[in-house]
Design a protein around this motif. Structure first.
Motif, PDB file in Angstrom:
ATOM      1  N   GLN A  30     -40.619  86.522 -63.197  1.00  0.00           N
ATOM      2  CA  GLN A  30     -40.146  85.468 -62.289  1.00  0.00           C
ATOM      3  C   GLN A  30     -38.939  84.716 -62.848  1.00  0.00           C
ATOM      4  O   GLN A  30     -38.234  84.048 -62.101  1.00  0.00           O
ATOM      5  CB  GLN A  30     -41.268  84.471 -62.002  1.00  0.00           C
ATOM      6  CG  GLN A  30     -42.400  85.040 -61.195  1.00  0.00           C
ATOM      7  CD  GLN A  30     -43.599  84.097 -61.143  1.00  0.00           C
ATOM      8  OE1 GLN A  30     -43.589  83.010 -61.723  1.00  0.00           O
ATOM      9  NE2 GLN A  30     -44.639  84.528 -60.463  1.00  0.00           N
ATOM     10  N   HIS A  31     -38.714  84.818 -64.143  1.00  0.00           N
ATOM     11  CA  HIS A  31     -37.624  84.077 -64.785  1.00  0.00           C
ATOM     12  C   HIS A  31     -36.565  84.994 -65.402  1.00  0.00           C
ATOM     13  O   HIS A  31     -35.818  84.577 -66.280  1.00  0.00           O
ATOM     14  CB  HIS A  31     -38.202  83.136 -65.855  1.00  0.00           C
ATOM     15  CG  HIS A  31     -39.028  82.045 -65.267  1.00  0.00           C
ATOM     16  ND1 HIS A  31     -40.372  82.203 -65.018  1.00  0.00           N
ATOM     17  CD2 HIS A  31     -38.695  80.816 -64.830  1.00  0.00           C
ATOM     18  CE1 HIS A  31     -40.841  81.096 -64.463  1.00  0.00           C
ATOM     19  NE2 HIS A  31     -39.837  80.241 -64.336  1.00  0.00           N
ATOM     20  N   GLN A  32     -36.478  86.225 -64.904  1.00  0.00           N
ATOM     21  CA  GLN A  32     -35.543  87.172 -65.503  1.00  0.00           C
ATOM     22  C   GLN A  32     -34.080  86.819 -65.232  1.00  0.00           C
ATOM     23  O   GLN A  32     -33.189  87.425 -65.823  1.00  0.00           O
ATOM     24  CB  GLN A  32     -35.869  88.599 -65.096  1.00  0.00           C
ATOM     25  CG  GLN A  32     -35.829  88.892 -63.628  1.00  0.00           C
ATOM     26  CD  GLN A  32     -36.318  90.293 -63.351  1.00  0.00           C
ATOM     27  OE1 GLN A  32     -35.983  91.227 -64.066  1.00  0.00           O
ATOM     28  NE2 GLN A  32     -37.115  90.434 -62.317  1.00  0.00           N
ATOM     29  N   ASP A  33     -33.820  85.833 -64.382  1.00  0.00           N
ATOM     30  CA  ASP A  33     -32.445  85.359 -64.224  1.00  0.00           C
ATOM     31  C   ASP A  33     -31.976  84.642 -65.491  1.00  0.00           C
ATOM     32  O   ASP A  33     -30.781  84.617 -65.789  1.00  0.00           O
ATOM     33  CB  ASP A  33     -32.314  84.444 -63.009  1.00  0.00           C
ATOM     34  CG  ASP A  33     -33.217  83.223 -63.074  1.00  0.00           C
ATOM     35  OD1 ASP A  33     -34.374  83.351 -63.547  1.00  0.00           O
ATOM     36  OD2 ASP A  33     -32.783  82.140 -62.639  1.00  0.00           O
ATOM     37  N   MET A  34     -32.924  84.084 -66.259  1.00  0.00           N
ATOM     38  CA  MET A  34     -32.590  83.410 -67.516  1.00  0.00           C
ATOM     39  C   MET A  34     -33.091  84.184 -68.734  1.00  0.00           C
ATOM     40  O   MET A  34     -32.395  84.259 -69.740  1.00  0.00           O
ATOM     41  CB  MET A  34     -33.181  81.993 -67.541  1.00  0.00           C
ATOM     42  CG  MET A  34     -32.537  81.055 -66.542  1.00  0.00           C
ATOM     43  SD  MET A  34     -33.304  79.416 -66.536  1.00  0.00           S
ATOM     44  CE  MET A  34     -32.893  78.829 -68.162  1.00  0.00           C
ATOM     45  N   VAL A  35     -34.303  84.720 -68.654  1.00  0.00           N
ATOM     46  CA  VAL A  35     -34.875  85.492 -69.763  1.00  0.00           C
ATOM     47  C   VAL A  35     -34.406  86.934 -69.584  1.00  0.00           C
ATOM     48  O   VAL A  35     -35.002  87.710 -68.841  1.00  0.00           O
ATOM     49  CB  VAL A  35     -36.413  85.388 -69.792  1.00  0.00           C
ATOM     50  CG1 VAL A  35     -36.970  86.164 -70.985  1.00  0.00           C
ATOM     51  CG2 VAL A  35     -36.862  83.928 -69.851  1.00  0.00           C
ATOM     52  N   LEU A  36     -33.313  87.269 -70.240  1.00  0.00           N
ATOM     53  CA  LEU A  36     -32.667  88.569 -70.034  1.00  0.00           C
ATOM     54  C   LEU A  36     -33.420  89.701 -70.716  1.00  0.00           C
ATOM     55  O   LEU A  36     -33.439  90.831 -70.218  1.00  0.00           O
ATOM     56  CB  LEU A  36     -31.233  88.518 -70.554  1.00  0.00           C
ATOM     57  CG  LEU A  36     -30.360  87.385 -69.990  1.00  0.00           C
ATOM     58  CD1 LEU A  36     -28.971  87.448 -70.607  1.00  0.00           C
ATOM     59  CD2 LEU A  36     -30.306  87.423 -68.473  1.00  0.00           C
ATOM     60  N   VAL A  37     -34.003  89.413 -71.871  1.00  0.00           N
ATOM     61  CA  VAL A  37     -34.771  90.397 -72.637  1.00  0.00           C
ATOM     62  C   VAL A  37     -35.958  89.647 -73.228  1.00  0.00           C
ATOM     63  O   VAL A  37     -35.807  88.525 -73.711  1.00  0.00           O
ATOM     64  CB  VAL A  37     -33.928  91.016 -73.777  1.00  0.00           C
ATOM     65  CG1 VAL A  37     -34.752  91.974 -74.615  1.00  0.00           C
ATOM     66  CG2 VAL A  37     -32.694  91.718 -73.224  1.00  0.00           C
ATOM     67  N   ALA A  38     -37.135  90.275 -73.201  1.00  0.00           N
ATOM     68  CA  ALA A  38     -38.322  89.654 -73.797  1.00  0.00           C
ATOM     69  C   ALA A  38     -39.236  90.751 -74.316  1.00  0.00           C
ATOM     70  O   ALA A  38     -39.346  91.814 -73.701  1.00  0.00           O
ATOM     71  CB  ALA A  38     -39.060  88.808 -72.759  1.00  0.00           C
ATOM     72  N   GLY A  39     -39.882  90.480 -75.436  1.00  0.00           N
ATOM     73  CA  GLY A  39     -40.830  91.449 -75.959  1.00  0.00           C
ATOM     74  C   GLY A  39     -41.558  90.913 -77.179  1.00  0.00           C
ATOM     75  O   GLY A  39     -41.176  89.900 -77.765  1.00  0.00           O
ATOM     76  N   GLY A  51     -45.840  87.601 -82.559  1.00  0.00           N
ATOM     77  CA  GLY A  51     -44.975  86.664 -81.851  1.00  0.00           C
ATOM     78  C   GLY A  51     -44.120  87.413 -80.863  1.00  0.00           C
ATOM     79  O   GLY A  51     -44.489  88.490 -80.396  1.00  0.00           O
ATOM     80  N   GLY A  52     -42.967  86.857 -80.565  1.00  0.00           N
ATOM     81  CA  GLY A  52     -42.097  87.478 -79.582  1.00  0.00           C
ATOM     82  C   GLY A  52     -40.655  87.073 -79.772  1.00  0.00           C
ATOM     83  O   GLY A  52     -40.325  86.176 -80.565  1.00  0.00           O
ATOM     84  N   LEU A  53     -39.795  87.761 -79.040  1.00  0.00           N
ATOM     85  CA  LEU A  53     -38.358  87.515 -79.065  1.00  0.00           C
ATOM     86  C   LEU A  53     -37.844  87.542 -77.636  1.00  0.00           C
ATOM     87  O   LEU A  53     -38.192  88.441 -76.864  1.00  0.00           O
ATOM     88  CB  LEU A  53     -37.652  88.606 -79.878  1.00  0.00           C
ATOM     89  CG  LEU A  53     -36.130  88.668 -79.773  1.00  0.00           C
ATOM     90  CD1 LEU A  53     -35.503  87.455 -80.448  1.00  0.00           C
ATOM     91  CD2 LEU A  53     -35.608  89.946 -80.380  1.00  0.00           C
ATOM     92  N   TRP A  54     -37.074  86.546 -77.287  1.00  0.00           N
ATOM     93  CA  TRP A  54     -36.379  86.512 -76.003  1.00  0.00           C
ATOM     94  C   TRP A  54     -34.885  86.385 -76.268  1.00  0.00           C
ATOM     95  O   TRP A  54     -34.469  85.752 -77.227  1.00  0.00           O
ATOM     96  CB  TRP A  54     -36.753  85.293 -75.171  1.00  0.00           C
ATOM     97  CG  TRP A  54     -38.141  85.151 -74.705  1.00  0.00           C
ATOM     98  CD1 TRP A  54     -39.169  86.052 -74.774  1.00  0.00           C
ATOM     99  CD2 TRP A  54     -38.677  83.982 -74.079  1.00  0.00           C
ATOM    100  NE1 TRP A  54     -40.296  85.517 -74.232  1.00  0.00           N
ATOM    101  CE2 TRP A  54     -40.030  84.251 -73.792  1.00  0.00           C
ATOM    102  CE3 TRP A  54     -38.151  82.747 -73.741  1.00  0.00           C
ATOM    103  CZ2 TRP A  54     -40.858  83.313 -73.171  1.00  0.00           C
ATOM    104  CZ3 TRP A  54     -38.967  81.818 -73.129  1.00  0.00           C
ATOM    105  CH2 TRP A  54     -40.300  82.106 -72.838  1.00  0.00           C
TER     106      TRP A  54
END
Length: 97
Positions: A30-39, A51-54
């Protein structure tokens, strides 16, 4: 501006992560307009994530912090810490996937 957001999860909270994973994935979509990459981040592919990286595009760090506070992984108490860093791509022609 681009930001790298590094999350650290609370140790031993794999079951909490699993319980809220689908809500988190839906939230990221839902927020991929701002969160371009996440994992997720792990020592080994089969390990429970640590943890994770955005990679986030936002006008300021304050906006990034406000956004991440609405993430189900944050609201459920999974996250131990977060670091928001300004990030610049080394090669402009590279596409974020």
């Amino acid at each position: 501006m681009l930001f790298a957001v590094l999350f650290t999860d609370k140790p031993g909270h794999g079951p909490l992560r699993a319980e809220h994973l689908q809500a988190h994935v839906d939230w990221v979509a839902q927020h991929q307009d701002m969160v371009l990459v996440a994992g997720s981040l792990r020592n080994e592919p089969s390990d429970v994530p640590r943890g994770g990286l955005w990679i986030v595009e936002a006008p300021s760090k304050d906006v990034v912090h406000a956004l991440m506070r609405t993430d189900p992984f944050w609201t459920c108490g999974l996250r131990q810490g977060v670091e928001v860093l300004h990030w610049r791509k080394a090669l402009d022609q590279q596409v974020l996937v």
